[in-house]
Design a protein around this motif. Structure first.
Motif, PDB file in Angstrom:
ATOM      1  N   GLU A 202       0.822  -1.207   0.000  1.00 26.79           N
ATOM      2  CA  GLU A 202       0.000   0.000   0.000  1.00 26.79           C
ATOM      3  C   GLU A 202       0.860   1.263   0.000  1.00 26.79           C
ATOM      4  OE1 GLU A 202      -3.300   2.358  -0.185  1.00 26.79           O
ATOM      5  OE2 GLU A 202      -3.226   0.167  -0.402  1.00 26.79           O
ATOM      6  N   ALA A 203       1.890   1.288   0.837  1.00 29.04           N
ATOM      7  CA  ALA A 203       2.760   2.463   0.893  1.00 29.04           C
ATOM      8  C   ALA A 203       3.540   2.632  -0.412  1.00 29.04           C
ATOM      9  CB  ALA A 203       3.716   2.349   2.075  1.00 29.04           C
ATOM     10  N   TYR A 204       3.982   1.530  -0.991  1.00 33.06           N
ATOM     11  CA  TYR A 204       4.700   1.574  -2.266  1.00 33.06           C
ATOM     12  C   TYR A 204       3.785   2.160  -3.343  1.00 33.06           C
ATOM     13  CZ  TYR A 204       8.227  -0.185  -5.631  1.00 33.06           C
ATOM     14  OH  TYR A 204       9.211  -0.302  -6.585  1.00 33.06           O
ATOM     15  N   LYS A 205       2.524   1.690  -3.362  1.00 31.93           N
ATOM     16  CA  LYS A 205       1.558   2.188  -4.349  1.00 31.93           C
ATOM     17  C   LYS A 205       1.371   3.694  -4.240  1.00 31.93           C
ATOM     18  CE  LYS A 205      -2.664   2.290  -3.444  1.00 31.93           C
ATOM     19  NZ  LYS A 205      -3.698   3.246  -2.957  1.00 31.93           N
ATOM     20  N   GLU A 206       1.197   4.186  -3.015  1.00 33.11           N
ATOM     21  CA  GLU A 206       0.974   5.618  -2.829  1.00 33.11           C
ATOM     22  C   GLU A 206       2.147   6.436  -3.344  1.00 33.11           C
ATOM     23  OE1 GLU A 206       0.056   6.284   1.243  1.00 33.11           O
ATOM     24  OE2 GLU A 206      -1.845   5.177   1.172  1.00 33.11           O
ATOM     25  N   GLU A 207       3.372   5.987  -3.045  1.00 31.36           N
ATOM     26  CA  GLU A 207       4.550   6.718  -3.507  1.00 31.36           C
ATOM     27  C   GLU A 207       4.685   6.643  -5.022  1.00 31.36           C
ATOM     28  OE1 GLU A 207       6.777   8.665  -1.817  1.00 31.36           O
ATOM     29  OE2 GLU A 207       5.296   8.466  -0.216  1.00 31.36           O
ATOM     30  N   LEU A 208       4.421   5.466  -5.604  1.00 32.34           N
ATOM     31  CA  LEU A 208       4.549   5.302  -7.051  1.00 32.34           C
ATOM     32  C   LEU A 208       3.557   6.194  -7.783  1.00 32.34           C
ATOM     33  CD1 LEU A 208       6.147   3.308  -9.082  1.00 32.34           C
ATOM     34  CD2 LEU A 208       3.882   2.281  -9.368  1.00 32.34           C
ATOM     35  N   VAL A 209       2.308   6.195  -7.358  1.00 34.06           N
ATOM     36  CA  VAL A 209       1.290   7.026  -8.010  1.00 34.06           C
ATOM     37  C   VAL A 209       1.673   8.495  -7.904  1.00 34.06           C
ATOM     38  CG1 VAL A 209      -1.107   7.794  -7.878  1.00 34.06           C
ATOM     39  CG2 VAL A 209      -0.570   5.352  -7.739  1.00 34.06           C
ATOM     40  N   ARG A 210       2.128   8.907  -6.737  1.00 29.87           N
ATOM     41  CA  ARG A 210       2.501  10.311  -6.549  1.00 29.87           C
ATOM     42  C   ARG A 210       3.668  10.707  -7.444  1.00 29.87           C
ATOM     43  NH1 ARG A 210       6.069  13.098  -3.503  1.00 29.87           N
ATOM     44  NH2 ARG A 210       6.840  11.221  -2.460  1.00 29.87           N
ATOM     45  N   GLU A 211       4.714   9.894  -7.458  1.00 27.18           N
ATOM     46  CA  GLU A 211       5.897  10.227  -8.257  1.00 27.18           C
ATOM     47  C   GLU A 211       5.577  10.185  -9.754  1.00 27.18           C
ATOM     48  OE1 GLU A 211       8.697  11.356  -7.364  1.00 27.18           O
ATOM     49  OE2 GLU A 211       8.864  10.902  -5.229  1.00 27.18           O
ATOM     50  N   CYS A 212       4.866   9.137 -10.193  1.00 28.13           N
ATOM     51  CA  CYS A 212       4.589   9.004 -11.625  1.00 28.13           C
ATOM     52  C   CYS A 212       3.628  10.072 -12.123  1.00 28.13           C
ATOM     53  CB  CYS A 212       4.041   7.610 -11.922  1.00 28.13           C
ATOM     54  SG  CYS A 212       5.283   6.299 -11.888  1.00 28.13           S
ATOM     55  N   THR A 213       2.636  10.409 -11.298  1.00 26.18           N
ATOM     56  CA  THR A 213       1.704  11.466 -11.690  1.00 26.18           C
ATOM     57  C   THR A 213       2.444  12.771 -11.939  1.00 26.18           C
ATOM     58  OG1 THR A 213      -0.116  10.440 -10.462  1.00 26.18           O
ATOM     59  CG2 THR A 213      -0.326  12.781 -10.969  1.00 26.18           C
ATOM     60  N   SER A 214       3.439  13.048 -11.115  1.00 30.14           N
ATOM     61  CA  SER A 214       4.210  14.290 -11.284  1.00 30.14           C
ATOM     62  C   SER A 214       4.986  14.303 -12.593  1.00 30.14           C
ATOM     63  CB  SER A 214       5.173  14.473 -10.106  1.00 30.14           C
ATOM     64  OG  SER A 214       6.253  13.540 -10.171  1.00 30.14           O
TER      65      SER A 214
END
Length: 433
Positions: A202-214
């Protein structure tokens, strides 16, 4: 059950023992079926467990115990700073606990430690973030330093919930940053991520979505669980949903749980193989991929793995460690390991370990012990540990550094490995014809 072992410091009398408890993955709780080889049954304790019969986790744990041996002997071969501690009287007295790859078992381990007549001064581990998150709250409340070599969840960045937690491996936030930049470099605009729905995933997903969205990359996310009877059907449904997105770039974030089922279903649906790009997190090893059928393996050959770099070929200390691997003595490790998880005399003869778990994970464990040793001797070179030791240890973290098997190691203000000392590498899995 726990096992205790210690060796004598080279030139320190009288010895001051520092009690360090290690939370290690040696088994998993047995379900209704039989243990699957190479795992084997151990039912001398309740609940019955399947001991991890392959060498992957033994190799990592052995690396940590070699670090204990090096500190106690003040052997600076691979961490030069240890040789500078000869005037320090501290000796690590190691007690090993089996977490059974279970957060609840890890919590029980910690509660049992705290109830002991001699509770630990320091706790090392656990490996899994799902176990580290709840135990870090307990150790923080009790002012006991907790260090790990493998728990990477960004949930552990919160010092309110993990006030004495430190790690020598970079967090998932740093890894997600690297993954997204790789995808950007490759020109990908869409990707799908399937992940184990617990703290790590879950934590990995949140960071990945945030970084990739940027970076303008849309990531479709698909959680799955392995804790229910419907797990396999849930995985099948999520892989089918991934296929329906039309993306051909995929990331699997899990430990070994669910990996085979995910890939088998992807193969069945035709989204593995030519024209697709698959990547796995550091929880997946070559052994996991090699367990696939030959037909499926052929379609996932070339799977990418982006991980925090442990030992690298441009690090002379790691090169010496790798070259001397076969010279280590299995009996030394068995002094630490429980008898039902012991290694045989050929354990150190397999030099391919340097291409897998030792290189990628065990090196972080070894360096964790190096940091503990140096910090102990900075705080109390002689005599007993001071009152408020846990707070003192935490306050010192940014002032101590070493150079070891993973290169320069230092902590930042929240106990993470300092970003200036973290490196990453990308590799792919290939199979012999």
């Amino acid at each position: 059950a726990a096992l205790v072992a210690a060796t004598q410091p080279a030139a320190a009398t009288p010895v001051q023992d520092v009690h360090v408890s290690f939370l290690l993955p040696m088994s998993y709780v047995k379900g209704s079926g039989d243990c699957v080889a190479p795992d084997y049954l151990y039912d001398a304790e309740e609940p019955a467990r399947c001991m991890l019969g392959g060498n992957s986790f033994r190799l990592v744990s052995a690396s940590g115990m070699l670090g204990v041996e090096a500190f106690n002997a003040r052997d600076g071969t691979y961490i030069p700073a240890l040789a500078e501690l000869e005037g320090c009287d501290k000796r690590i007295k190691a007690t090993l606990y089996d977490t059974a790859l279970s957060p609840s078992v890890a919590i029980k381990n910690v509660l049992n430690m705290l109830a002991d007549s001699r509770p630990p001064d320091i706790i090392v581990g656990p490996a899994a973030s799902s176990a580290a998150v709840p135990t870090a709250l307990i150790t923080g409340v009790m002012d006991i330093p907790q260090l790990t070599w493998w728990s990477t969840s960004t949930q552990l960045d919160n010092v309110n919930n993990a006030p004495r937690f430190m790690r020598t491996i970079p967090s998932d936030g740093a890894t997600a940053f690297f993954v997204c930049r790789y995808w950007k470099q490759e020109g990908y605009r869409f990707a799908s991520m399937i992940y184990l729905n617990e703290n790590y995933g879950e934590a990995y997903k949140e960071e990945l979505v945030r970084e990739c969205t940027s970076l303008g990359i849309k990531v479709h996310t698909f959680p799955f669980s392995v804790a229910t009877a419907e797990s396999e059907s849930t995985i099948s449904a999520q892989v089918a949903a991934m296929s329906d997105t039309g993306t051909r770039v995929f990331l699997i974030v899990t430990n070994k749980d669910g990996y085979v089922e995910i890939i088998n279903e992807a193969h069945r649906l035709g989204i593995a193989g030519a024209g697709t790009s698959w990547m796995v997190s550091d929880g997946i090893t070559f052994d996991d991929i090699n367990s696939l059928s030959d037909e499926v393996k052929a379609t996932v050959a070339g799977t990418l793995r982006i991980v925090a770099a442990g030992g690298t070929s441009n690090n002379d200390k790691f090169n010496r460690f790798a070259a001397g691997w076969s010279d280590f003595n299995a009996s030394v490790i068995n002094d630490y390991f429980p008898a039902h998880w012991s290694v045989d005399s050929t354990f150190f003869t397999d030099t391919t370990a340097m291409d897998s778990m030792v290189k990628d994970v065990g090196t972080f464990f070894y360096d964790t012990i190096g940091m503990i040793g140096k910090m102990l001797c900075e705080i109390a070179p002689t005599g007993p540990l001071p009152a408020g030791f846990g707070t003192t240890f935490w306050d010192l973290k940014e002032s101590v550094n070493i150079t070891g098997l993973t290169g320069p190691v230092a902590f930042d203000d929240i106990g993470n490995r300092a970003s200036r000392t973290a490196t990453f590498e990308i590799s792919n899995f290939a199979f012999d014809d």
